[in-house]
Design an enzyme around this catalytic site. Structure first.
Site, PDB file in Angstrom:
ATOM      1  CE  LYS A 125      -4.800   6.905  10.694  1.00 27.77           C
ATOM      2  NZ  LYS A 125      -3.299   6.596  10.359  1.00 27.77           N
ATOM      3  CE1 TYR A 174      -8.199   0.509   5.337  1.00 22.23           C
ATOM      4  CE2 TYR A 174      -6.211   1.675   6.047  1.00 22.23           C
ATOM      5  CZ  TYR A 174      -6.954   0.788   5.070  1.00 22.23           C
ATOM      6  OH  TYR A 174      -6.390   0.549   3.951  1.00 22.23           O
ATOM      7  N   GLY A 202       0.917  -1.284  -0.050  1.00 26.28           N
ATOM      8  CA  GLY A 202       0.093  -0.108   0.072  1.00 26.28           C
ATOM      9  C   GLY A 202       0.876   1.391   0.200  1.00 26.28           C
ATOM     10  CB  ILE A 203       0.175   4.459   1.520  1.00 26.80           C
ATOM     11  CG1 ILE A 203      -1.176   4.765   1.101  1.00 26.80           C
ATOM     12  CG2 ILE A 203       0.853   5.968   1.783  1.00 26.80           C
ATOM     13  CD1 ILE A 203      -2.122   5.601   1.763  1.00 26.80           C
ATOM     14  CE1 TYR A 239      -7.380   5.059  10.376  1.00 22.92           C
ATOM     15  CE2 TYR A 239      -9.219   6.645   9.284  1.00 22.92           C
ATOM     16  CZ  TYR A 239      -7.792   5.867   9.301  1.00 22.92           C
ATOM     17  OH  TYR A 239      -7.111   6.341   8.260  1.00 22.92           O
ATOM     18  CG  ASP A 272       3.216  -6.969  16.337  1.00 27.47           C
ATOM     19  OD1 ASP A 272       2.416  -5.831  16.099  1.00 27.47           O
ATOM     20  OD2 ASP A 272       2.632  -8.011  17.288  1.00 27.47           O
ATOM     21  CB  VAL A 320      -5.163   5.712  -0.919  1.00 24.54           C
ATOM     22  CG1 VAL A 320      -4.153   5.472  -2.053  1.00 24.54           C
ATOM     23  CG2 VAL A 320      -4.887   7.261  -0.961  1.00 24.54           C
TER      24      VAL A 320
HETATM   25  N1  NAD Z   1      -5.863   3.749   1.704  1.00 25.73           N
HETATM   26  C1  NAD Z   1      -6.482   4.765   2.206  1.00 25.73           C
HETATM   27  O1  NAD Z   1      -7.419   5.016   1.496  1.00 25.73           O
HETATM   28  C2  NAD Z   1      -6.230   5.585   3.245  1.00 25.73           C
HETATM   29  C3  NAD Z   1      -6.958   6.665   3.547  1.00 25.73           C
HETATM   30  C4  NAD Z   1      -6.665   7.733   4.542  1.00 25.73           C
HETATM   31  C5  NAD Z   1      -5.544   7.427   5.531  1.00 25.73           C
HETATM   32  N2  NAD Z   1      -4.845   6.066   5.041  1.00 25.73           N
HETATM   33  C6  NAD Z   1      -3.693   5.608   6.123  1.00 25.73           C
HETATM   34  O2  NAD Z   1      -2.520   5.476   5.345  1.00 25.73           O
HETATM   35  C7  NAD Z   1      -2.078   4.559   5.915  1.00 25.73           C
HETATM   36  C8  NAD Z   1      -1.719   3.200   5.088  1.00 25.73           C
HETATM   37  O3  NAD Z   1      -2.785   2.849   4.610  1.00 25.73           O
HETATM   38  P1  NAD Z   1      -2.833   1.575   3.459  1.00 25.73           P
HETATM   39  O4  NAD Z   1      -4.034   1.274   2.798  1.00 25.73           O
HETATM   40  O5  NAD Z   1      -1.590   1.499   2.715  1.00 25.73           O
HETATM   41  O6  NAD Z   1      -2.929   0.301   4.474  1.00 25.73           O
HETATM   42  P2  NAD Z   1      -2.701  -1.221   4.324  1.00 25.73           P
HETATM   43  O7  NAD Z   1      -3.415  -2.165   5.359  1.00 25.73           O
HETATM   44  O8  NAD Z   1      -2.255  -1.484   2.829  1.00 25.73           O
HETATM   45  O9  NAD Z   1      -1.044  -1.240   4.955  1.00 25.73           O
HETATM   46  C9  NAD Z   1      -0.966  -0.984   6.165  1.00 25.73           C
HETATM   47  C10 NAD Z   1       0.434  -1.348   6.472  1.00 25.73           C
HETATM   48  O10 NAD Z   1       0.497  -1.541   7.857  1.00 25.73           O
HETATM   49  C11 NAD Z   1       0.958  -2.658   8.448  1.00 25.73           C
HETATM   50  N3  NAD Z   1       0.337  -3.010   9.869  1.00 25.73           N
HETATM   51  C12 NAD Z   1      -0.752  -2.860  10.388  1.00 25.73           C
HETATM   52  N4  NAD Z   1      -0.528  -3.232  11.581  1.00 25.73           N
HETATM   53  C13 NAD Z   1       0.651  -3.604  12.035  1.00 25.73           C
HETATM   54  C14 NAD Z   1       1.226  -4.003  12.999  1.00 25.73           C
HETATM   55  N5  NAD Z   1       0.853  -4.469  14.155  1.00 25.73           N
HETATM   56  N6  NAD Z   1       2.731  -3.934  12.913  1.00 25.73           N
HETATM   57  C15 NAD Z   1       3.162  -3.919  11.919  1.00 25.73           C
HETATM   58  N7  NAD Z   1       2.934  -3.349  10.727  1.00 25.73           N
HETATM   59  C16 NAD Z   1       1.478  -3.295  10.811  1.00 25.73           C
HETATM   60  C17 NAD Z   1       0.509  -3.796   7.492  1.00 25.73           C
HETATM   61  O11 NAD Z   1       1.195  -4.784   7.680  1.00 25.73           O
HETATM   62  C18 NAD Z   1       0.627  -2.892   6.146  1.00 25.73           C
HETATM   63  O12 NAD Z   1       2.034  -2.977   5.568  1.00 25.73           O
HETATM   64  C19 NAD Z   1      -2.622   3.961   7.316  1.00 25.73           C
HETATM   65  O13 NAD Z   1      -2.176   4.859   8.288  1.00 25.73           O
HETATM   66  C20 NAD Z   1      -4.083   4.422   6.716  1.00 25.73           C
HETATM   67  O14 NAD Z   1      -4.596   4.894   7.965  1.00 25.73           O
HETATM   68  C21 NAD Z   1      -5.263   5.220   4.012  1.00 25.73           C
END
Ligand code: NAD
Length: 247
Positions: free
Chosen positions: A157, A92, A17-18, A153, A61, A186
């Site tokens: 944030k 989330y 992801g991001i 959530y 973790d 996203v």
């Molecule tokens: N995707 C969106 O639409 C969106 C929108 C607003 C905000 N965000 C924020 O962007 C960030 C990334 O989002 P994303 O969509 O890429 O998420 P994702 O779920 O694709 O990736 C999240 C990452 O966090 C890691 N993670 C979660 N719990 C963990 C733990 N206990 N230990 C280690 N790693 C852990 C996961 O393994 C993963 O690599 C997040 O903070 C999310 O809240 C995302």
């Protein structure tokens, strides 16, 4: 010289992801990147190295404080410094307020708030030593929208934005900037699990800039904020959502 050459960046949640997009972007621009993730980052490390970059996969973790501290030790042992911290990892889950248990609440806060707190503390001596540093926390534009079933959530944030603002003041004397980036919706593997194509389309249509946002769009903003060009930007929450939220 590349934009982030000689910098060491820690990115949490870098396996996908991001976080993955941020890691690829910073590495492409010369940073050595430490990929903190629960799951395997072998292929990402390999990709970055094959492209001539430097990457270290670190198993972590974020719910376990001792795991965070040992991850930081591993990064310092390998690279000897830390200049950039990206608190990207976040969870989330969507649960109506009445069904959120205290354990669920604490889980969300453990990953979204406690882990950034612990990492900011852990990197501080290293950033102080080099008299510069960049911290970027990933928040969300959801705080300004009327989304359902995300009270834990949203609260987490908002806490992260509070931490960003407070640290930007306290750490300025060490040359450290602290900002956050608030994405809109996203397209990632995670959002694809609970978002239909219709919803992606309708959110994009509601944005003044009517394209679905990609992880790379967020990575570009993060790259700017950790660069020398953003030296006097601190305490800000930069919304990257195609223009929906203005404040
Ligand atoms: N995707 C969106 O639409 C969106 C929108 C607003 C905000 N965000 C924020 O962007 C960030 C990334 O989002 P994303 O969509 O890429 O998420 P994702 O779920 O694709 O990736 C999240 C990452 O966090 C890691 N993670 C979660 N719990 C963990 C733990 N206990 N230990 C280690 N790693 C852990 C996961 O393994 C993963 O690599 C997040 O903070 C999310 O809240 C995302």
């Amino acid at each position: 010289m590349k934009k982030h050459e000689q910098k060491v960046a820690i990115i949490t949640g870098a396996s996908r992801g991001i976080g993955e997009a941020i890691a690829r972007r910073l590495a492409m621009e010369g940073a050595s990147v430490a990929l903190l993730a629960r799951s395997d980052t072998f292929h990402l490390v390999q990709d970055i190295q094959e492209a001539g970059g430097s990457a270290l996969g670190v198993s972590c973790d974020l719910k376990a404080p001792c795991s965070i501290l040992s991850a930081l030790n591993e990064v310092i042992t390998q690279y000897g410094r830390c200049d950039i911290l990206i608190n990207n990892a976040g969870i989330y889950p969507r649960v109506p307020f009445e069904n959120i248990t205290f354990d669920m609440w604490r889980d969300v806060f453990a990953v979204n708030v406690d882990a950034p707190f612990l990492l900011c503390k852990a990197v501080l001596p290293h950033m102080k030593a080099s008299r510069c540093g960049r911290i970027v926390n990933i928040t969300s534009n959801a705080l300004w929208l009327t989304l359902q079933d995300m009270s834990h959530y949203m609260a987490s944030k908002m806490a992260l934005i509070g931490l960003t603002r407070a640290l930007s003041t306290e750490l300025a004397e060490y040359g450290i900037t602290v900002n956050s980036v608030a994405p809109g919706l996203v397209r990632t593997k995670s959002t694809e699990q609970f978002t239909t194509e219709d919803v992606f389309q309708s959110v994009a249509a509601s944005q003044p800039l009517q394209q679905t946002i990609s992880p790379e769009d967020i990575a570009g903003t993060v790259s700017f904020l950790v660069s020398g060009d953003a030296a006097y930007i601190t305490g800000q929450n930069i919304v990257v959502d195609g223009g929906i939220v203005r404040y």
